[in-house]
Design a protein around this motif. Structure first.
Motif, PDB file in Angstrom:
ATOM      1  N   GLY A 180       0.809  -1.209   0.000  1.00  0.00           N
ATOM      2  CA  GLY A 180       0.000   0.000   0.000  1.00  0.00           C
ATOM      3  C   GLY A 180       0.840   1.256   0.000  1.00  0.00           C
ATOM      4  N   VAL A 181       1.950   1.247   0.736  1.00  0.00           N
ATOM      5  CA  VAL A 181       2.859   2.397   0.750  1.00  0.00           C
ATOM      6  C   VAL A 181       3.497   2.575  -0.630  1.00  0.00           C
ATOM      7  N   GLY A 182       3.962   1.476  -1.200  1.00  0.00           N
ATOM      8  CA  GLY A 182       4.633   1.551  -2.495  1.00  0.00           C
ATOM      9  C   GLY A 182       3.731   2.019  -3.620  1.00  0.00           C
ATOM     10  N   LEU A 183       2.414   1.827  -3.460  1.00  0.00           N
ATOM     11  CA  LEU A 183       1.466   2.208  -4.511  1.00  0.00           C
ATOM     12  C   LEU A 183       0.706   3.482  -4.176  1.00  0.00           C
ATOM     13  N   ALA A 184       1.079   4.181  -3.115  1.00  0.00           N
ATOM     14  CA  ALA A 184       0.320   5.339  -2.638  1.00  0.00           C
ATOM     15  C   ALA A 184       0.219   6.433  -3.704  1.00  0.00           C
ATOM     16  N   PRO A 185      -1.012   6.900  -4.020  1.00  0.00           N
ATOM     17  CA  PRO A 185      -1.172   7.955  -5.027  1.00  0.00           C
ATOM     18  C   PRO A 185      -1.177   9.366  -4.446  1.00  0.00           C
ATOM     19  N   SER A 186      -1.265   9.493  -3.095  1.00  0.00           N
ATOM     20  CA  SER A 186      -1.371  10.816  -2.480  1.00  0.00           C
ATOM     21  C   SER A 186      -0.755  10.787  -1.086  1.00  0.00           C
ATOM     22  N   GLY A 187      -0.566  11.988  -0.513  1.00  0.00           N
ATOM     23  CA  GLY A 187       0.005  12.093   0.815  1.00  0.00           C
ATOM     24  C   GLY A 187      -0.825  11.411   1.883  1.00  0.00           C
ATOM     25  N   PRO A 188      -2.151  11.694   1.979  1.00  0.00           N
ATOM     26  CA  PRO A 188      -2.969  11.029   3.000  1.00  0.00           C
ATOM     27  C   PRO A 188      -2.943   9.508   2.875  1.00  0.00           C
ATOM     28  N   TRP A 189      -2.991   8.994   1.644  1.00  0.00           N
ATOM     29  CA  TRP A 189      -2.903   7.542   1.439  1.00  0.00           C
ATOM     30  C   TRP A 189      -1.574   7.025   1.977  1.00  0.00           C
ATOM     31  N   LEU A 190      -0.501   7.723   1.662  1.00  0.00           N
ATOM     32  CA  LEU A 190       0.824   7.296   2.094  1.00  0.00           C
ATOM     33  C   LEU A 190       0.925   7.264   3.622  1.00  0.00           C
ATOM     34  N   VAL A 191       0.461   8.328   4.277  1.00  0.00           N
ATOM     35  CA  VAL A 191       0.519   8.383   5.744  1.00  0.00           C
ATOM     36  C   VAL A 191      -0.340   7.282   6.349  1.00  0.00           C
ATOM     37  N   GLY A 192      -1.538   7.060   5.792  1.00  0.00           N
ATOM     38  CA  GLY A 192      -2.404   6.007   6.303  1.00  0.00           C
ATOM     39  C   GLY A 192      -1.790   4.621   6.146  1.00  0.00           C
ATOM     40  N   ALA A 193      -1.202   4.370   4.970  1.00  0.00           N
ATOM     41  CA  ALA A 193      -0.570   3.055   4.746  1.00  0.00           C
ATOM     42  C   ALA A 193       0.628   2.865   5.659  1.00  0.00           C
ATOM     43  N   ARG A 194       1.374   3.955   5.904  1.00  0.00           N
ATOM     44  CA  ARG A 194       2.502   3.855   6.836  1.00  0.00           C
ATOM     45  C   ARG A 194       2.011   3.512   8.238  1.00  0.00           C
ATOM     46  N   ALA A 195       0.854   4.065   8.640  1.00  0.00           N
ATOM     47  CA  ALA A 195       0.304   3.750   9.955  1.00  0.00           C
ATOM     48  C   ALA A 195      -0.092   2.272  10.039  1.00  0.00           C
ATOM     49  N   VAL A 196      -0.735   1.750   8.983  1.00  0.00           N
ATOM     50  CA  VAL A 196      -1.105   0.325   8.979  1.00  0.00           C
ATOM     51  C   VAL A 196       0.148  -0.542   8.995  1.00  0.00           C
ATOM     52  N   GLN A 197       1.158  -0.122   8.267  1.00  0.00           N
ATOM     53  CA  GLN A 197       2.432  -0.844   8.281  1.00  0.00           C
ATOM     54  C   GLN A 197       3.000  -0.878   9.700  1.00  0.00           C
ATOM     55  N   GLY A 198       2.875   0.244  10.419  1.00  0.00           N
ATOM     56  CA  GLY A 198       3.329   0.288  11.800  1.00  0.00           C
ATOM     57  C   GLY A 198       2.553  -0.655  12.696  1.00  0.00           C
ATOM     58  N   VAL A 199       1.242  -0.813  12.433  1.00  0.00           N
ATOM     59  CA  VAL A 199       0.437  -1.766  13.210  1.00  0.00           C
ATOM     60  C   VAL A 199       0.949  -3.187  12.994  1.00  0.00           C
ATOM     61  N   GLY A 200       1.241  -3.529  11.734  1.00  0.00           N
ATOM     62  CA  GLY A 200       1.795  -4.860  11.463  1.00  0.00           C
ATOM     63  C   GLY A 200       3.120  -5.067  12.151  1.00  0.00           C
ATOM     64  N   ALA A 201       3.969  -4.043  12.132  1.00  0.00           N
ATOM     65  CA  ALA A 201       5.257  -4.134  12.816  1.00  0.00           C
ATOM     66  C   ALA A 201       5.068  -4.285  14.319  1.00  0.00           C
ATOM     67  N   ALA A 202       4.015  -3.657  14.862  1.00  0.00           N
ATOM     68  CA  ALA A 202       3.756  -3.729  16.300  1.00  0.00           C
ATOM     69  C   ALA A 202       3.373  -5.136  16.740  1.00  0.00           C
ATOM     70  N   VAL A 203       2.763  -5.887  15.850  1.00  0.00           N
ATOM     71  CA  VAL A 203       2.428  -7.285  16.158  1.00  0.00           C
ATOM     72  C   VAL A 203       3.643  -8.185  15.942  1.00  0.00           C
ATOM     73  N   LEU A 204       4.415  -7.876  14.904  1.00  0.00           N
ATOM     74  CA  LEU A 204       5.539  -8.731  14.516  1.00  0.00           C
ATOM     75  C   LEU A 204       6.738  -8.598  15.444  1.00  0.00           C
ATOM     76  N   ALA A 205       7.147  -7.371  15.751  1.00  0.00           N
ATOM     77  CA  ALA A 205       8.413  -7.152  16.462  1.00  0.00           C
ATOM     78  C   ALA A 205       8.475  -7.792  17.843  1.00  0.00           C
ATOM     79  N   PRO A 206       7.449  -7.625  18.715  1.00  0.00           N
ATOM     80  CA  PRO A 206       7.568  -8.244  20.035  1.00  0.00           C
ATOM     81  C   PRO A 206       7.586  -9.764  19.977  1.00  0.00           C
TER      82      PRO A 206
END
Length: 465
Positions: free
Chosen positions: A105-131
């Protein structure tokens, strides 16, 4: 039972021999964690390209980084607790899937809000994965030389991943696109998912419930603080929105402490902070990452905006730090046989303070070699020395039932420290040298905390293994 009588002790984790495929297990853990750390920095050297491509303001550009760090750091505690309750291999797989799809989603982001939102979802996935990665490491490697080596390598990944991300991000931004740094996660994530399901052992579950109020406060509090700092950086310290954000953030964090004191099964067990060494390690890690993420972000923009470096050249400019960091980090397990971890931590912080302070003296006439490369060598050596011992102190003498919570706190302060540091430096400075001096002040504070808490706490605590 534990000291609170809430969670059962799991002796099978503490005393079980290493899994027969421990080398494969360690490799999967390190690669997965490397992906998570890499994506915190791979975007940095591409930010000028992102700003031009998507027409973002300075504040919006900061949110591209902070959305990931805040979602990552704020969700880590919930992700860690979910691993305790539902099984760490299961949460490892879930986090990897969310992280990989969000990367697309980040790599395909067409706009700033999309990019920020996808980065937030990516952070959620990292929050589950890292611990899950650190909890699986803690459970799979008993206290002693095996865990010392494993945690040293894990800490090295935390330091090296950020540096490699800068180089890779610049390389891809110049030769392909800034988007490629995220799309490459698709094949890597798929491979790790298959390997993890085959090689990683499942951990015993514990009975309990998720502390949703605590998780919400742990996310909203730092988010409000960062919002206030970024508003102050853009509009000044008298800006009403900035003042309200800072006040709200402090209030939410105070509420978090109150909620966790009375929660039946808190997402942040306050008993983790009973150890002076662990508490100091959390504080030092937050301050250290605040300085380092500010260094990465502002140095990349300085090199490209003021010194006319290309994205590739800016990424390669970090090589002195990255190479030295890698070499020094690999020597830490051998050094630990003769020198205590807290002593190595202090030595690393001294070097980092010296390097960051040196960067604060730069002027337009200073050459890259004298003004940037040589200070980076000191910072890289300091980071290489510090991260392994800092990770070990953050999980020292943790009860196995609290392994997930401890790893969650450790990783949470890692990410939230980066977001808070970026916001603080952005709000307090107007030039690159001033930003580096603020970062040096953060490192100096971390050095004082290391001496006062980690070193003294380790000296007065019994060791096992």
């Amino acid at each position: 039972m534990t000291s609170t009588g809430l969670l059962p002790r799991t002796p099978s984790i503490r005393h079980s021999p290493m899994h027969p495929g421990s080398s494969a297990v360690l490799a999967i853990i390190l690669i997965a964690y490397f992906m998570v750390i890499l994506d915190a920095s791979v975007v940095i050297t591409g930010l000028p390209r992102i700003r031009a491509d998507l027409e973002l303001s300075t504040g919006a550009l900061a949110w591209v980084q902070d959305a990931y760090l805040l979602a990552f750091g704020g969700g880590l505690l919930l992700g860690a607790r979910a691993g305790d309750l539902l099984g760490r291999r299961r949460m490892f797989a879930l986090g990897l899937v969310v992280f990989t799809l969000a990367s697309a989603g980040v790599g395909l982001a067409p706009s700033g809000p999309w990019l920020v939102g996808a980065r937030a979802v990516q952070g959620v996935g990292a929050a589950v994965l890292a611990p899950s990665t650190l909890a699986l490491l803690t459970a799979g490697f008993p206290e002693g030389p095996a865990r010392t080596r494993a945690t040293s390598l894990y800490g090295a990944v935390a330091g090296i991943g950020a540096g490699v991300g800068l180089v890779v991000g610049g390389l891809l931004a110049d030769l392909v696109s800034w988007r490629a740094g995220f799309l490459v996660n698709l094949p890597v994530g798929a491979a790790m998912l298959v390997a993890g399901r085959r090689a990683l052992p499942e951990t015993p579950r514990v009975r309990g419930q998720l502390d949703l109020p605590g998780a919400l406060l742990a996310t909203l509090g730092p988010t409000a603080l960062v919002y206030g700092l970024i508003r102050a950086g853009e509009s000044g310290w008298s800006d009403t929105g900035g003042v309200v954000g800072l006040g709200l953030g402090v209030g939410l964090l105070a509420a978090l402490v109150a909620v966790e004191r009375s929660a039946a099964q808190p997402i942040v067990p306050l008993r983790l902070f009973a150890s002076r060494e662990r508490s100091g390690a959390y504080l030092v890690r937050m301050l250290f990452l605040g300085a380092m993420m500010s260094f990465f972000l502002f140095t990349s923009q300085y090199l490209q905006d003021e010194r006319s470096f290309s994205a590739l050249a800016a990424g390669l400019a970090y090589l002195p730090m990255t190479v030295v960091n890698f070499v020094v980090a690999l020597t830490v397990p051998r050094l630990r046989r003769h020198v205590s971890g807290p002593t190595l931590l202090v030595a690393g912080l001294v070097l980092a303070v010296a390097g960051m302070g040196w960067l604060g003296t730069i002027d337009p006439g200073t050459s890259y070699l004298a003004g940037v490369a040589l200070p980076m060598v000191l910072i890289g050596a300091g980071q290489g020395l510090a991260f392994g011992p800092l990770t070990a102190s953050g999980i020292a003498r943790v009860d196995p039932a609290d392994a997930g919570a401890a790893s969650g706190v450790l990783n949470s302060v890692h990410q939230l420290g980066g977001a808070l540091g970026i916001g603080l430096v952005l709000a307090a400075t107007g030039s690159y040298p001033a930003a580096m001096l603020v970062a040096a002040a953060l490192l100096t504070t971390a050095l004082g905390a290391a001496v006062g808490f980690v070193v003294r706490g380790a000296a007065t605590s019994p060791r096992t293994g």
